[in-house]
Design a protein around this motif. Structure first.
Motif, PDB file in Angstrom:
ATOM      1  N   ALA A  66       0.903  -1.243   0.042  1.00 23.45           N
ATOM      2  CA  ALA A  66       0.068   0.069   0.080  1.00 23.45           C
ATOM      3  C   ALA A  66       0.865   1.243   0.098  1.00 23.45           C
ATOM      4  O   ALA A  66       2.035   1.371   0.611  1.00 23.45           O
ATOM      5  N   ARG A  67       0.296   2.336  -0.445  1.00 21.88           N
ATOM      6  CA  ARG A  67       0.881   3.404  -0.770  1.00 21.88           C
ATOM      7  C   ARG A  67       0.882   4.515   0.805  1.00 21.88           C
ATOM      8  O   ARG A  67      -0.454   4.470   1.020  1.00 21.88           O
ATOM      9  N   ILE A  68       1.712   5.126   1.237  1.00 23.69           N
ATOM     10  CA  ILE A  68       1.699   5.813   2.412  1.00 23.69           C
ATOM     11  C   ILE A  68       0.926   7.285   1.736  1.00 23.69           C
ATOM     12  O   ILE A  68       1.639   7.817   1.141  1.00 23.69           O
ATOM     13  N   VAL A  69      -0.062   7.672   2.502  1.00 30.51           N
ATOM     14  CA  VAL A  69      -0.925   8.940   2.143  1.00 30.51           C
ATOM     15  C   VAL A  69      -1.352   9.818   3.189  1.00 30.51           C
ATOM     16  O   VAL A  69      -1.528  10.934   2.827  1.00 30.51           O
ATOM     17  N   GLU A  70      -0.677   9.280   4.565  1.00 30.21           N
ATOM     18  CA  GLU A  70      -1.051  10.133   5.588  1.00 30.21           C
ATOM     19  C   GLU A  70      -0.259   9.726   6.744  1.00 30.21           C
ATOM     20  O   GLU A  70      -0.150   8.780   7.137  1.00 30.21           O
ATOM     21  N   VAL A  71       0.732  10.911   7.198  1.00 28.45           N
ATOM     22  CA  VAL A  71       1.363  10.682   8.562  1.00 28.45           C
ATOM     23  C   VAL A  71       1.439  11.843   9.265  1.00 28.45           C
ATOM     24  O   VAL A  71       0.758  12.961   9.029  1.00 28.45           O
ATOM     25  N   GLU A  72       1.975  11.685  10.571  1.00 24.17           N
ATOM     26  CA  GLU A  72       1.965  12.560  11.547  1.00 24.17           C
ATOM     27  C   GLU A  72       3.218  12.757  12.314  1.00 24.17           C
ATOM     28  O   GLU A  72       3.950  11.453  12.618  1.00 24.17           O
ATOM     29  N   ALA A  73       4.007  13.804  12.391  1.00 23.09           N
ATOM     30  CA  ALA A  73       5.154  13.841  13.148  1.00 23.09           C
ATOM     31  C   ALA A  73       5.254  13.981  14.749  1.00 23.09           C
ATOM     32  O   ALA A  73       4.383  14.932  15.041  1.00 23.09           O
ATOM     33  N   LEU A  75       3.976   8.879  12.828  1.00 21.53           N
ATOM     34  CA  LEU A  75       3.007   7.903  12.785  1.00 21.53           C
ATOM     35  C   LEU A  75       2.239   7.846  11.548  1.00 21.53           C
ATOM     36  O   LEU A  75       2.235   8.817  10.849  1.00 21.53           O
ATOM     37  N   ILE A  76       2.226   6.540  10.900  1.00 26.04           N
ATOM     38  CA  ILE A  76       1.644   6.229   9.808  1.00 26.04           C
ATOM     39  C   ILE A  76       0.184   6.103   9.853  1.00 26.04           C
ATOM     40  O   ILE A  76      -0.568   5.060  10.489  1.00 26.04           O
ATOM     41  N   ARG A  77      -0.561   7.079   9.625  1.00 23.60           N
ATOM     42  CA  ARG A  77      -2.005   7.140   9.736  1.00 23.60           C
ATOM     43  C   ARG A  77      -2.748   6.361   8.685  1.00 23.60           C
ATOM     44  O   ARG A  77      -3.994   5.730   9.019  1.00 23.60           O
ATOM     45  N   SER A  78      -2.387   6.678   7.607  1.00 23.80           N
ATOM     46  CA  SER A  78      -3.379   5.846   6.319  1.00 23.80           C
ATOM     47  C   SER A  78      -2.354   5.611   5.043  1.00 23.80           C
ATOM     48  O   SER A  78      -1.524   6.064   4.773  1.00 23.80           O
ATOM     49  N   VAL A  79      -3.080   4.399   4.780  1.00 23.46           N
ATOM     50  CA  VAL A  79      -2.225   3.894   3.499  1.00 23.46           C
ATOM     51  C   VAL A  79      -3.179   3.598   2.536  1.00 23.46           C
ATOM     52  O   VAL A  79      -4.568   3.435   2.731  1.00 23.46           O
ATOM     53  N   GLU A  80      -3.186   3.634   1.116  1.00 26.21           N
ATOM     54  CA  GLU A  80      -3.928   3.232  -0.091  1.00 26.21           C
ATOM     55  C   GLU A  80      -3.616   2.037  -0.631  1.00 26.21           C
ATOM     56  O   GLU A  80      -2.475   1.889  -1.062  1.00 26.21           O
ATOM     57  N   ILE A 108      -0.591  18.164   1.585  1.00 25.97           N
ATOM     58  CA  ILE A 108      -1.025  19.383   2.168  1.00 25.97           C
ATOM     59  C   ILE A 108      -0.540  19.135   3.968  1.00 25.97           C
ATOM     60  O   ILE A 108      -0.430  17.804   4.277  1.00 25.97           O
ATOM     61  N   GLN A 109      -0.348  20.277   4.517  1.00 24.26           N
ATOM     62  CA  GLN A 109       0.183  20.165   5.881  1.00 24.26           C
ATOM     63  C   GLN A 109      -0.727  20.708   6.795  1.00 24.26           C
ATOM     64  O   GLN A 109      -1.341  21.772   6.513  1.00 24.26           O
ATOM     65  N   THR A 110      -1.344  19.967   7.752  1.00 26.71           N
ATOM     66  CA  THR A 110      -2.246  20.440   8.685  1.00 26.71           C
ATOM     67  C   THR A 110      -1.800  20.208  10.167  1.00 26.71           C
ATOM     68  O   THR A 110      -0.778  19.339  10.419  1.00 26.71           O
ATOM     69  N   SER A 163      -1.527  22.839  17.705  1.00 28.77           N
ATOM     70  CA  SER A 163      -1.558  23.626  16.239  1.00 28.77           C
ATOM     71  C   SER A 163      -0.461  23.219  15.167  1.00 28.77           C
ATOM     72  O   SER A 163      -0.720  24.018  14.091  1.00 28.77           O
ATOM     73  N   VAL A 164       0.624  22.820  15.715  1.00 25.63           N
ATOM     74  CA  VAL A 164       1.823  22.852  14.644  1.00 25.63           C
ATOM     75  C   VAL A 164       1.221  22.022  13.429  1.00 25.63           C
ATOM     76  O   VAL A 164       0.512  20.942  13.664  1.00 25.63           O
ATOM     77  N   PRO A 165       1.571  22.128  12.254  1.00 26.54           N
ATOM     78  CA  PRO A 165       1.313  21.535  11.183  1.00 26.54           C
ATOM     79  C   PRO A 165       2.036  20.356  10.795  1.00 26.54           C
ATOM     80  O   PRO A 165       2.954  20.310   9.779  1.00 26.54           O
ATOM     81  N   TRP A 166       2.106  19.334  11.579  1.00 28.10           N
ATOM     82  CA  TRP A 166       2.762  18.412  11.544  1.00 28.10           C
ATOM     83  C   TRP A 166       2.122  16.846  10.863  1.00 28.10           C
ATOM     84  O   TRP A 166       2.618  15.884  11.242  1.00 28.10           O
ATOM     85  N   ARG A 167       1.028  17.222  10.244  1.00 27.41           N
ATOM     86  CA  ARG A 167       0.267  16.075   9.611  1.00 27.41           C
ATOM     87  C   ARG A 167       0.467  16.367   8.200  1.00 27.41           C
ATOM     88  O   ARG A 167       0.121  17.359   7.745  1.00 27.41           O
ATOM     89  N   LEU A 168       0.905  15.168   7.291  1.00 29.99           N
ATOM     90  CA  LEU A 168       1.035  15.322   6.088  1.00 29.99           C
ATOM     91  C   LEU A 168      -0.073  14.327   5.320  1.00 29.99           C
ATOM     92  O   LEU A 168      -0.199  13.306   5.506  1.00 29.99           O
ATOM     93  N   VAL A 169      -0.683  15.109   4.341  1.00 31.92           N
ATOM     94  CA  VAL A 169      -1.614  14.296   3.472  1.00 31.92           C
ATOM     95  C   VAL A 169      -1.803  14.694   2.154  1.00 31.92           C
ATOM     96  O   VAL A 169      -1.402  15.521   1.665  1.00 31.92           O
ATOM     97  N   VAL A 170      -1.864  13.314   1.463  1.00 30.78           N
ATOM     98  CA  VAL A 170      -1.966  13.400  -0.096  1.00 30.78           C
ATOM     99  C   VAL A 170      -3.482  13.867  -0.347  1.00 30.78           C
ATOM    100  O   VAL A 170      -4.212  13.008  -0.083  1.00 30.78           O
ATOM    101  N   THR A 171      -3.549  15.148  -0.755  1.00 37.43           N
ATOM    102  CA  THR A 171      -5.068  15.594  -0.666  1.00 37.43           C
ATOM    103  C   THR A 171      -6.102  14.879  -1.663  1.00 37.43           C
ATOM    104  O   THR A 171      -7.151  14.875  -1.143  1.00 37.43           O
TER     105      THR A 171
END
Length: 209
Positions: free
Chosen positions: A20-27, A82-87, A169-171, A185-193
């Motif tokens: 699966a492809r990693i599409v969402e992570v958090e630092a 943290l690997i949150r989601s994969v495709e 995108i960074q959130t 509030s630090v934007p340490w979540r990265l997401v493939v939109t």
């Protein structure tokens, strides 16, 4: 190594059975990060976060859901992604078997859960969220310490031969209000939109592509 867009691979008997492809992570950082497990310093539980980098750190939440992290800090300094989601890319039926096995274990723990049978989750949502991801890939705390950067590991991360060109995108991270500011509030979540496999709210703030 940038994890977004890379492939998470689970191998059984020398053959990849789930990809699966990693599409969402958090630092998550060290003791200064009030949302990090390392906020209490180095303990028996958090020791893997202190390195060396490239190792898996798996923990359990609510007594039933596992979460997969990749250690990123230099040895001696805590840090993990943290690997949150994969495709899903390949092995969807193996992922469904993993989810069914995890669900059966949870039912055994909670014999009177009060919930009816779950509906069939769409393929693209089978590993959307850290708990679903670990269930789909059969990951539990026994995977802690595996070098996910080694091509010899049964669970590993590899670069894709066809890089994902979709925007990222960074959130802020999800579910960490308890940490207070500035950590909530630090934007340490990265997401493939454009991915339909991400968990949580759709990102609104633009970050680096």
């Amino acid at each position: 190594m940038s994890l977004i867009g890379t492939l998470l691979i689970h191998e059984r008997q020398g053959v990849p059975d789930r990809v699966a492809r990693i599409v969402e992570v958090e630092a998550y950082g060290g003791p200064e990060d009030r949302a990090s497990h390392a906020r209490a310093g180095r303990t028996r539980r958090t020791a893997p976060m202190f390195g060396p980098p490239g190792l898996a750190y798996v923990y359990l939440v609510y007594g039933m859901y596992h979460c997969l992290n990749v250690v990123t800090g230099v040895e001696g300094e805590a840090g993990a992604i943290l690997i949150r989601s994969v495709e899903p890319v390949a092995g969807i039926e193996a992922m469904r078997s993993g989810v069914a096995e995890a669900r059966a274990r949870r039912r055994a723990v909670r014999s009177t859960s009060g919930h009816g049978p779950a509906g069939r989750v769409p393929d693209e949502r089978i590993a959307a969220g850290p708990g679903r991801l670990c269930a789909a890939f059969g990951i539990d705390r026994s995977f802690t310490g595996i070098d996910v950067c080694s091509p010899a590991s049964a669970l590993r991360v590899e670069q894709d031969s066809r890089p994902d060109a979709r925007a990222v995108i960074q959130t802020p991270r999800i579910g960490i209000g308890y940490a207070g500011e500035p950590w909530a509030s630090v934007p340490w979540r990265l997401v493939v939109t454009a991915s339909r496999s991400i968990s949580g709210p759709r990102p609104l703030r633009r970050g680096p592509d």
